[in-house]
Motif scaffolding. Structure first.
Motif, mmCIF file in Angstrom:
data_model
loop_
_atom_site.group_PDB
_atom_site.id
_atom_site.type_symbol
_atom_site.label_atom_id
_atom_site.label_comp_id
_atom_site.label_asym_id
_atom_site.label_seq_id
_atom_site.Cartn_x
_atom_site.Cartn_y
_atom_site.Cartn_z
ATOM 1 N N ALA A 1 -33.262 93.717 -9.966
ATOM 2 C CA ALA A 1 -32.236 93.231 -10.890
ATOM 3 C C ALA A 1 -32.861 92.738 -12.194
ATOM 4 C CB ALA A 1 -31.423 92.125 -10.238
ATOM 5 N N GLN A 2 -33.976 92.029 -12.088
ATOM 6 C CA GLN A 2 -34.646 91.537 -13.291
ATOM 7 C C GLN A 2 -35.180 92.700 -14.118
ATOM 8 O OE1 GLN A 2 -37.846 88.817 -12.562
ATOM 9 N NE2 GLN A 2 -38.200 88.434 -14.719
ATOM 10 N N ALA A 3 -35.756 93.700 -13.462
ATOM 11 C CA ALA A 3 -36.273 94.858 -14.190
ATOM 12 C C ALA A 3 -35.142 95.596 -14.896
ATOM 13 C CB ALA A 3 -37.005 95.794 -13.231
ATOM 14 N N ARG A 4 -34.012 95.751 -14.209
ATOM 15 C CA ARG A 4 -32.873 96.422 -14.842
ATOM 16 C C ARG A 4 -32.362 95.624 -16.041
ATOM 17 N NH1 ARG A 4 -29.350 98.594 -9.676
ATOM 18 N NH2 ARG A 4 -30.777 100.284 -9.145
ATOM 19 N N ALA A 5 -32.331 94.311 -15.919
ATOM 20 C CA ALA A 5 -31.883 93.474 -17.031
ATOM 21 C C ALA A 5 -32.830 93.598 -18.217
ATOM 22 C CB ALA A 5 -31.762 92.026 -16.586
ATOM 23 N N GLU A 6 -34.129 93.627 -17.949
ATOM 24 C CA GLU A 6 -35.097 93.768 -19.033
ATOM 25 C C GLU A 6 -34.978 95.126 -19.717
ATOM 26 O OE1 GLU A 6 -38.913 92.926 -17.357
ATOM 27 O OE2 GLU A 6 -38.485 90.791 -17.128
ATOM 28 N N ILE A 7 -34.751 96.169 -18.922
ATOM 29 C CA ILE A 7 -34.590 97.505 -19.504
ATOM 30 C C ILE A 7 -33.320 97.561 -20.345
ATOM 31 C CG2 ILE A 7 -34.104 99.916 -18.914
ATOM 32 C CD1 ILE A 7 -36.075 99.577 -16.589
ATOM 33 N N ALA A 8 -32.246 96.973 -19.833
ATOM 34 C CA ALA A 8 -30.993 96.961 -20.589
ATOM 35 C C ALA A 8 -31.166 96.184 -21.897
ATOM 36 C CB ALA A 8 -29.877 96.344 -19.754
ATOM 37 N N HIS A 9 -31.880 95.066 -21.847
ATOM 38 C CA HIS A 9 -32.119 94.288 -23.064
ATOM 39 C C HIS A 9 -32.962 95.080 -24.052
ATOM 40 C CE1 HIS A 9 -32.744 90.885 -25.675
ATOM 41 N NE2 HIS A 9 -34.054 91.059 -25.576
ATOM 42 N N ARG A 10 -33.971 95.773 -23.538
ATOM 43 C CA ARG A 10 -34.819 96.589 -24.404
ATOM 44 C C ARG A 10 -34.006 97.702 -25.056
ATOM 45 N NH1 ARG A 10 -38.423 100.595 -21.608
ATOM 46 N NH2 ARG A 10 -36.462 101.654 -21.774
ATOM 47 N N ASP A 11 -33.161 98.371 -24.263
ATOM 48 C CA ASP A 11 -32.332 99.444 -24.816
ATOM 49 C C ASP A 11 -31.365 98.901 -25.860
ATOM 50 O OD1 ASP A 11 -33.645 101.217 -23.200
ATOM 51 O OD2 ASP A 11 -32.039 101.359 -21.698
ATOM 52 N N TYR A 12 -30.806 97.716 -25.601
ATOM 53 C CA TYR A 12 -29.900 97.097 -26.569
ATOM 54 C C TYR A 12 -30.655 96.779 -27.857
ATOM 55 C CZ TYR A 12 -26.916 93.622 -28.789
ATOM 56 O OH TYR A 12 -26.180 92.910 -29.691
ATOM 57 N N THR A 13 -31.867 96.241 -27.712
ATOM 58 C CA THR A 13 -32.675 95.904 -28.893
ATOM 59 C C THR A 13 -33.014 97.158 -29.685
ATOM 60 O OG1 THR A 13 -33.617 94.029 -27.714
ATOM 61 C CG2 THR A 13 -34.794 94.775 -29.656
ATOM 62 N N ILE A 14 -33.365 98.223 -28.981
ATOM 63 C CA ILE A 14 -33.685 99.475 -29.666
ATOM 64 C C ILE A 14 -32.463 100.014 -30.387
ATOM 65 C CG2 ILE A 14 -34.301 101.898 -29.273
ATOM 66 C CD1 ILE A 14 -36.208 100.891 -27.086
ATOM 67 N N SER A 15 -31.293 99.938 -29.747
ATOM 68 C CA SER A 15 -30.085 100.437 -30.409
ATOM 69 C C SER A 15 -29.750 99.591 -31.643
ATOM 70 C CB SER A 15 -28.898 100.473 -29.441
ATOM 71 O OG SER A 15 -28.485 99.170 -29.112
ATOM 72 N N MET A 16 -29.987 98.285 -31.551
ATOM 73 C CA MET A 16 -29.742 97.428 -32.713
ATOM 74 C C MET A 16 -30.708 97.785 -33.847
ATOM 75 S SD MET A 16 -27.130 95.669 -32.085
ATOM 76 C CE MET A 16 -27.178 94.567 -33.463
ATOM 77 N N LEU A 17 -31.962 98.046 -33.521
ATOM 78 C CA LEU A 17 -32.928 98.433 -34.552
ATOM 79 C C LEU A 17 -32.561 99.772 -35.164
ATOM 80 C CD1 LEU A 17 -36.284 97.328 -32.887
ATOM 81 C CD2 LEU A 17 -35.112 96.250 -34.809
ATOM 82 N N ASP A 18 -32.073 100.707 -34.332
ATOM 83 C CA ASP A 18 -31.636 101.997 -34.863
ATOM 84 C C ASP A 18 -30.472 101.808 -35.829
ATOM 85 O OD1 ASP A 18 -33.562 103.322 -33.443
ATOM 86 O OD2 ASP A 18 -32.223 103.956 -31.823
#
Length: 94
Positions: free
Chosen positions: A46-63
């Motif tokens: 669950a923690q790994a999935r949350a970190e991946i989701a946060h990373r993907d969200y951050t990448i989408s925000m940067l895009d």
């Protein structure tokens, strides 16, 4: 002589009973350990999935920020928009 044999028999039975009780306690402890391990593994996933989701969200925000910067500075779009899979700049024309 009968008293000594009775005492040895009782001590033997007591030793067997104690051994059986220890075996049951060990089995119960193993089941608890397996349950705790399953809970830890689920928490890790669950923690790994949350970190991946946060990373993907951050990448989408940067895009999104890159797209806004490319819109603001059209001559420099190749610096802001980059297709990381091919390494070639993606140029948008407004």
């Amino acid at each position: 002589m009968e008293g000594i044999m009775l005492l040895c028999g009782l001590l033997g039975a007591l030793a067997i009973f104690i051994g059986f009780a220890r075996l049951v306690a060990w089995v119960i402890d193993r089941r608890e350990e397996q349950g705790i391990k399953a809970i830890r593994d689920a928490a890790f996933v669950a923690q790994a999935r949350a970190e991946i989701a946060h990373r993907d969200y951050t990448i989408s925000m940067l895009d999104q920020q890159d797209i806004h910067c490319a819109d603001d500075f059209p001559g420099y779009a190749e610096f802001f928009l980059d297709d990381s899979a091919t390494g070639k700049p993606e140029v948008r024309h407004a």
